[in-house]
Design a protein around this motif. Sequence first.
Motif, short mmCIF file in Angstrom:
data_model
loop_
_atom_site.label_atom_id
_atom_site.label_comp_id
_atom_site.label_asym_id
_atom_site.label_seq_id
_atom_site.Cartn_x
_atom_site.Cartn_y
_atom_site.Cartn_z
N TYR A 293 0.58 -1.03 0.01
CA TYR A 293 -0.06 0.05 0.21
C TYR A 293 0.86 1.11 0.08
O TYR A 293 2.00 1.18 0.23
CB TYR A 293 -0.91 0.29 1.30
N ILE A 294 0.29 2.43 -0.22
CA ILE A 294 1.05 3.57 -0.13
C ILE A 294 0.11 4.64 0.67
O ILE A 294 -1.08 4.32 0.85
CB ILE A 294 1.23 4.51 -1.45
N ARG A 295 0.74 5.78 1.40
CA ARG A 295 0.06 6.59 2.08
C ARG A 295 0.67 8.14 1.94
O ARG A 295 1.74 8.07 1.69
CB ARG A 295 0.27 6.26 3.81
N ILE A 296 -0.19 8.85 1.66
CA ILE A 296 -0.18 10.29 1.14
C ILE A 296 -0.88 11.13 1.87
O ILE A 296 -2.12 11.06 1.80
CB ILE A 296 -0.02 10.61 -0.52
N ASP A 297 -0.20 11.95 2.87
CA ASP A 297 -0.84 13.04 3.64
C ASP A 297 -0.17 14.22 3.65
O ASP A 297 0.67 14.46 2.73
CB ASP A 297 -1.29 12.51 4.92
N GLY A 298 -0.59 15.35 4.37
CA GLY A 298 -0.09 16.40 4.20
C GLY A 298 1.33 16.55 4.59
O GLY A 298 2.18 17.33 3.99
N SER A 299 1.96 15.44 5.28
CA SER A 299 3.48 15.36 5.85
C SER A 299 4.25 14.67 4.78
O SER A 299 5.37 14.81 4.94
CB SER A 299 3.42 14.53 7.20
N THR A 300 3.52 14.18 3.71
CA THR A 300 4.48 13.50 2.83
C THR A 300 5.23 14.52 1.67
O THR A 300 4.48 15.38 1.45
CB THR A 300 3.60 12.36 1.85
N ASN A 301 6.34 14.37 1.60
CA ASN A 301 7.21 15.18 0.73
C ASN A 301 6.76 15.26 -0.70
O ASN A 301 6.49 14.28 -1.42
CB ASN A 301 8.58 14.74 0.88
N GLN A 302 6.57 16.54 -0.89
CA GLN A 302 6.04 16.80 -2.59
C GLN A 302 6.63 15.97 -3.53
O GLN A 302 6.12 15.72 -4.26
CB GLN A 302 6.03 18.33 -2.65
N LYS A 303 8.00 15.75 -3.40
CA LYS A 303 8.97 15.09 -4.19
C LYS A 303 8.78 13.82 -4.17
O LYS A 303 9.01 13.05 -5.31
CB LYS A 303 10.61 15.37 -3.83
N GLU A 304 8.29 13.08 -3.20
CA GLU A 304 7.94 11.62 -2.98
C GLU A 304 6.71 11.31 -3.85
O GLU A 304 6.51 10.15 -3.85
CB GLU A 304 8.17 11.18 -1.45
N ARG A 305 5.69 12.10 -3.69
CA ARG A 305 4.44 11.94 -4.07
C ARG A 305 4.17 11.30 -5.61
O ARG A 305 3.58 10.36 -5.81
CB ARG A 305 3.33 13.20 -4.02
N PRO A 306 4.82 11.84 -6.51
CA PRO A 306 4.88 11.32 -7.82
C PRO A 306 5.16 9.93 -7.79
O PRO A 306 4.65 8.97 -8.66
CB PRO A 306 5.70 12.24 -8.73
N ASP A 307 6.35 9.45 -7.31
CA ASP A 307 6.78 8.22 -7.28
C ASP A 307 5.92 7.18 -6.32
O ASP A 307 5.31 5.94 -7.05
CB ASP A 307 8.25 8.04 -6.59
N THR A 326 -7.74 16.46 2.06
CA THR A 326 -7.13 17.67 1.73
C THR A 326 -6.04 17.61 1.02
O THR A 326 -5.65 18.56 0.24
CB THR A 326 -6.90 18.50 3.07
N ALA A 327 -5.19 16.62 1.19
CA ALA A 327 -3.86 16.54 0.27
C ALA A 327 -3.80 16.15 -0.94
O ALA A 327 -3.13 16.26 -1.96
CB ALA A 327 -2.53 15.87 1.31
N MET A 328 -4.79 15.18 -1.27
CA MET A 328 -4.94 14.38 -2.46
C MET A 328 -6.38 14.55 -3.11
O MET A 328 -6.85 13.74 -4.08
CB MET A 328 -4.65 12.99 -2.12
N SER A 329 -6.95 15.68 -3.06
CA SER A 329 -8.31 16.03 -3.53
C SER A 329 -8.14 16.55 -5.07
O SER A 329 -9.22 16.80 -5.67
CB SER A 329 -9.22 16.73 -2.90
N GLU A 330 -6.93 16.76 -5.36
CA GLU A 330 -6.86 17.54 -6.77
C GLU A 330 -5.65 17.01 -7.37
O GLU A 330 -4.57 16.81 -6.82
CB GLU A 330 -6.56 19.16 -6.52
#
Length: 389
Positions: A293-307, A326-330
């Motif tokens: 699984y992956i987890r993305i929230d407000g604390s996840t580094n922006q550079k890591e999100r695309p990967d 809030t972090a992944m709605s767009e």
Amino acid sequence: VQAIGILKQFQCQDPILVVAPSSLRGVWLEQLRRWAGVDPAKVQVIYAGSTPLDPDASWVIVSYALLVRQKHLLRDARGRPYRFVVCDECHYVKNPEAKRSRAVYAVAEEAKFLILISGTPVLNSAMELFPLLRLLDSRLPDESTFARRYFRSKNNDFGKSKWVEPQRELELHTYLFHKIGIRRKKEDVLKQLPAKRRQTILLKEATCGLSWQELMALEERLFGNADENEEDFAREELQRALKLVMKTKMRCCCDYVNDLLDNGIGKFLLFAHHRAMMDALESALQDRLRGGYIRIDGSTNQKERPDLVEQFQNDKDCHVALLSMTAMSEGVTLTAAEAVIFAELNWTPGVIVQCEARAHRLGQKNSVLIQYLLLEESATDSRCYRRLE
């Protein structure tokens, strides 16, 4: 829906027993109302083992776990065997040695009409089907005869016997889907479905602890005398109500996610808002999926999100994306998901619609199932969902 239609035609004075995973009890109640026009007052959903059976109920819905622990649920309110029995997600009872299997078999063997439902494929061996087939067709031979007919040999691996080298597969397939079963392939069903399907899952909090009591009091102050369309509520009070809803249904949400994983669901997005809910859901995912699984929230580094997004999209072993609303709605495409699950809702409908669109967007080839986990009897959750509709 097919099972409900069949049972509606055969329904008489005898109550119908529906056995399902804990998280699907509320779904059955809603689907009976929607597709068969069943009066909810005629449906008894058993949430606690101490609940006495209602002799006036036409439908009794119980979980596999409660059926094992509470022997009085094996018969109807008058002490008679159930004539009509439905087992949803029947692969739960494919192991004849398990306690829940023995409890279900005891009920099913006395039933005149039995319907078994599952959307989970048999991955290991056709022998897993044998206990279920025997429930549906008493004329089947014993297990050993069945095994010798449809397998060439038997191996012993790590002390366990296993039938291997299947044979007469066409014969068995013909028996399964022309004699006792109906098979609905996903590619056929998708043609009949809308591109996006919304579904509510009602979660029942049985403990009714301090958070629940505080929530009920707060909701009475907030919504007790409010018009259905009124929107002018104190923001701080609304946020407090949403947090209390989260605390109250957190355990139920984790149980539901575990049920989803048990049922073999494909890739899905799991949205939440509060960090406590995100942490609880991640703990449940870690126990089941390890690194799947992956987890993305407000604390996840922006550079890591695309990967991380690419991992979910392309890695077949990555099953769940746990996402902050809030972090992944767009701005992100996650069309590898075939379902979107909301553990929490937002008072602003646009935020939820944006989250839905992470999977339901250009590039999505399948119908997307969207489920909202609502706390039963909570005015906060129900109002959030009605605002969305």
